[in-house]
Design a protein around this motif. Structure first.
Motif, PDB file in Angstrom:
ATOM      1  N   LYS A  80      -5.979  27.391 -11.518  1.00 22.05           N
ATOM      2  CA  LYS A  80      -6.254  27.419 -12.959  1.00 22.05           C
ATOM      3  C   LYS A  80      -5.107  26.774 -13.725  1.00 22.05           C
ATOM      4  O   LYS A  80      -5.337  25.996 -14.662  1.00 22.05           O
ATOM      5  CB  LYS A  80      -6.449  28.864 -13.417  1.00 22.05           C
ATOM      6  CG  LYS A  80      -6.938  28.998 -14.843  1.00 22.05           C
ATOM      7  CD  LYS A  80      -8.398  28.655 -14.981  1.00 22.05           C
ATOM      8  CE  LYS A  80      -9.305  29.738 -14.474  1.00 22.05           C
ATOM      9  NZ  LYS A  80     -10.729  29.480 -14.820  1.00 22.05           N
ATOM     10  N   GLY A  81      -3.869  27.071 -13.335  1.00 20.75           N
ATOM     11  CA  GLY A  81      -2.722  26.456 -13.989  1.00 20.75           C
ATOM     12  C   GLY A  81      -2.690  24.957 -13.786  1.00 20.75           C
ATOM     13  O   GLY A  81      -2.411  24.199 -14.722  1.00 20.75           O
ATOM     14  N   GLN A 144       5.941  37.442 -17.903  1.00 23.63           N
ATOM     15  CA  GLN A 144       5.106  36.378 -18.451  1.00 23.63           C
ATOM     16  C   GLN A 144       5.742  34.991 -18.350  1.00 23.63           C
ATOM     17  O   GLN A 144       5.103  33.983 -18.639  1.00 23.63           O
ATOM     18  CB  GLN A 144       4.731  36.697 -19.888  1.00 23.63           C
ATOM     19  CG  GLN A 144       3.678  37.784 -20.005  1.00 23.63           C
ATOM     20  CD  GLN A 144       2.450  37.464 -19.166  1.00 23.63           C
ATOM     21  OE1 GLN A 144       1.823  36.426 -19.344  1.00 23.63           O
ATOM     22  NE2 GLN A 144       2.118  38.348 -18.232  1.00 23.63           N
ATOM     23  N   ARG A 145       6.983  34.934 -17.929  1.00 25.66           N
ATOM     24  CA  ARG A 145       7.569  33.615 -17.642  1.00 25.66           C
ATOM     25  C   ARG A 145       6.826  32.943 -16.494  1.00 25.66           C
ATOM     26  O   ARG A 145       6.821  31.714 -16.383  1.00 25.66           O
ATOM     27  CB  ARG A 145       9.055  33.750 -17.321  1.00 25.66           C
ATOM     28  CG  ARG A 145       9.881  34.215 -18.528  1.00 25.66           C
ATOM     29  CD  ARG A 145      11.353  33.986 -18.296  1.00 25.66           C
ATOM     30  NE  ARG A 145      11.873  34.816 -17.211  1.00 25.66           N
ATOM     31  CZ  ARG A 145      13.046  34.628 -16.618  1.00 25.66           C
ATOM     32  NH1 ARG A 145      13.820  33.620 -16.990  1.00 25.66           N
ATOM     33  NH2 ARG A 145      13.456  35.438 -15.660  1.00 25.66           N
ATOM     34  N   GLU A 146       6.182  33.736 -15.645  1.00 23.23           N
ATOM     35  CA  GLU A 146       5.371  33.175 -14.569  1.00 23.23           C
ATOM     36  C   GLU A 146       4.138  32.481 -15.144  1.00 23.23           C
ATOM     37  O   GLU A 146       3.720  31.424 -14.671  1.00 23.23           O
ATOM     38  CB  GLU A 146       4.957  34.282 -13.590  1.00 23.23           C
ATOM     39  CG  GLU A 146       4.211  33.809 -12.367  1.00 23.23           C
ATOM     40  CD  GLU A 146       5.082  33.021 -11.394  1.00 23.23           C
ATOM     41  OE1 GLU A 146       4.544  32.578 -10.359  1.00 23.23           O
ATOM     42  OE2 GLU A 146       6.284  32.829 -11.655  1.00 23.23           O
ATOM     43  N   SER A 147       3.544  33.057 -16.181  1.00 26.02           N
ATOM     44  CA  SER A 147       2.419  32.402 -16.853  1.00 26.02           C
ATOM     45  C   SER A 147       2.863  31.101 -17.496  1.00 26.02           C
ATOM     46  O   SER A 147       2.135  30.097 -17.480  1.00 26.02           O
ATOM     47  CB  SER A 147       1.831  33.339 -17.915  1.00 26.02           C
ATOM     48  OG  SER A 147       1.328  34.525 -17.337  1.00 26.02           O
ATOM     49  N   ALA A 148       4.065  31.102 -18.077  1.00 28.89           N
ATOM     50  CA  ALA A 148       4.599  29.886 -18.690  1.00 28.89           C
ATOM     51  C   ALA A 148       4.783  28.790 -17.648  1.00 28.89           C
ATOM     52  O   ALA A 148       4.545  27.603 -17.919  1.00 28.89           O
ATOM     53  CB  ALA A 148       5.922  30.190 -19.386  1.00 28.89           C
ATOM     54  N   ASP A 154       9.509  25.400 -17.582  1.00 29.79           N
ATOM     55  CA  ASP A 154      10.519  25.911 -16.665  1.00 29.79           C
ATOM     56  C   ASP A 154      10.806  27.359 -17.049  1.00 29.79           C
ATOM     57  O   ASP A 154      11.241  27.625 -18.180  1.00 29.79           O
ATOM     58  CB  ASP A 154      11.793  25.073 -16.783  1.00 29.79           C
ATOM     59  CG  ASP A 154      12.865  25.496 -15.792  1.00 29.79           C
ATOM     60  OD1 ASP A 154      12.766  26.598 -15.213  1.00 29.79           O
ATOM     61  OD2 ASP A 154      13.824  24.724 -15.604  1.00 29.79           O
ATOM     62  N   PRO A 155      10.559  28.322 -16.167  1.00 25.39           N
ATOM     63  CA  PRO A 155      10.800  29.734 -16.507  1.00 25.39           C
ATOM     64  C   PRO A 155      12.208  29.998 -17.010  1.00 25.39           C
ATOM     65  O   PRO A 155      12.416  30.924 -17.809  1.00 25.39           O
ATOM     66  CB  PRO A 155      10.536  30.457 -15.181  1.00 25.39           C
ATOM     67  CG  PRO A 155       9.586  29.563 -14.456  1.00 25.39           C
ATOM     68  CD  PRO A 155       9.994  28.170 -14.819  1.00 25.39           C
TER      69      PRO A 155
END
Length: 296
Positions: A80-81, A144-148, A154-155
């Motif tokens: 999806k990403g 939520q840095r993983e979603s970013a 870049d997390p």
């Protein structure tokens, strides 16, 4: 036997518990209001989508994206990403004042969209009475840095705490304005076109939800839009009332609504993976440590 894939976050995460809450829908509408205040970001949306004609579809697709990242398998989330990044790379927007053409995948624009979304989910859930500690709120922002990452950021460049998120908004305030596109979004969200049979539901339900989402924005956002909101205490009371009413609907009924990501995750991982606010208390004991947990 190989253990089932828990996905990017898993049942032990704060994200897993929060994203099943029905007040996420109010947070999502708040995010639209907030995101529209960045002229370059909202211009990219309005020039590359049929937002006015398919706003409902956009909301559902956003919910599907968040649901897949939260409750889907790692493979499904990564796919999806990758799809979102691929689409964003192809899209451009034009500044009507300067003629500048720019990509909508500029890191600063993606960062704004991310921060506005995460802040909106978190603020609405907190103010509506979800039992969330400060450590859990920080953990959520960090998770939520993983979603970013999945949308191309870049997390390491993403706020990892509530305080850092607040500092980001302070820094970006000078770039924000309620331009023509933002006012179009405001007009739409207050009075979206619906089929005739749904007109009563728009008046009874949607307008109240949209008003609650708008009222929950920070005061500086109300100033930019030029529309006042009730005092914060009144908004908090309304958010808690809405939260109590929506959470009173049995979760097994709410989980039947599309796109059904929670039910799919439970089928994959077992009933013990069921997200519930009560699990936040157990997570609090882990995040805060036994001493602080006993103090509460």
């Amino acid at each position: 036997m190989k253990a089932p894939d828990q996905g990017l976050f898993g049942p032990g995460s704060v994200t897993w518990q929060l994203h099943a809450d029905p007040m996420m829908w109010v947070g999502g509408i708040r995010a639209l209001y907030l995101q529209a205040l960045h002229p370059r970001a909202v211009r990219g949306v309005m020039q590359n989508s049929d937002f006015r004609e398919d706003a409902w579809g956009r909301l559902i697709r956003t919910a599907d994206f968040v649901g897949t990242l939260t409750y889907g398998t790692t493979e499904a989330a990564e796919a999806k990403g990758a799809k979102v990044r691929r689409i964003h790379r192809l899209l451009r927007a034009t500044d009507p004042r300067t003629g500048e053409i720019y990509g909508i995948d500029e890191p600063e624009l993606l960062l704004w969209v991310h921060c506005a979304e995460i802040d909106s989910y978190l603020r609405v859930l907190l103010r509506s009475g979800l039992p969330l500690t400060g450590a859990q709120a920080d953990r959520y922002v960090d998770e939520q840095r993983e979603s970013a990452r999945l949308v191309g950021l870049d997390p390491a460049d993403i706020p990892a705490t509530v305080a850092a998120l607040g500092a980001y908004f302070t820094c970006v305030r000078g770039q924000l304005a309620a331009g023509p596109e933002a006012l179009d979004v405001d007009d739409f969200l207050r009075d979206p076109p619906v089929p005739a049979p749904l007109t009563p539901a728009r008046a009874l339900f949607w307008r109240r939800v949209a008003a609650l989402a708008y009222d929950s924005l920070p005061p500086w956002a109300h100033e930019l839009y030029g529309r006042p909101a009730p005092p914060a205490a009144v908004v908090d009371r309304r958010l808690r009332t809405a939260g109590s009413l929506l959470r009173a609907v049995p979760a097994r009924l709410r989980r039947r609504l599309p796109p059904g990501h929670v039910n799919k995750a439970m089928a994959r991982l077992g009933k013990g993976s069921r997200p519930t606010p009560y699990k936040l208390r157990r997570l609090a004991a882990i995040l805060d440590g036994p001493g602080r947990a006993q103090q509460r």
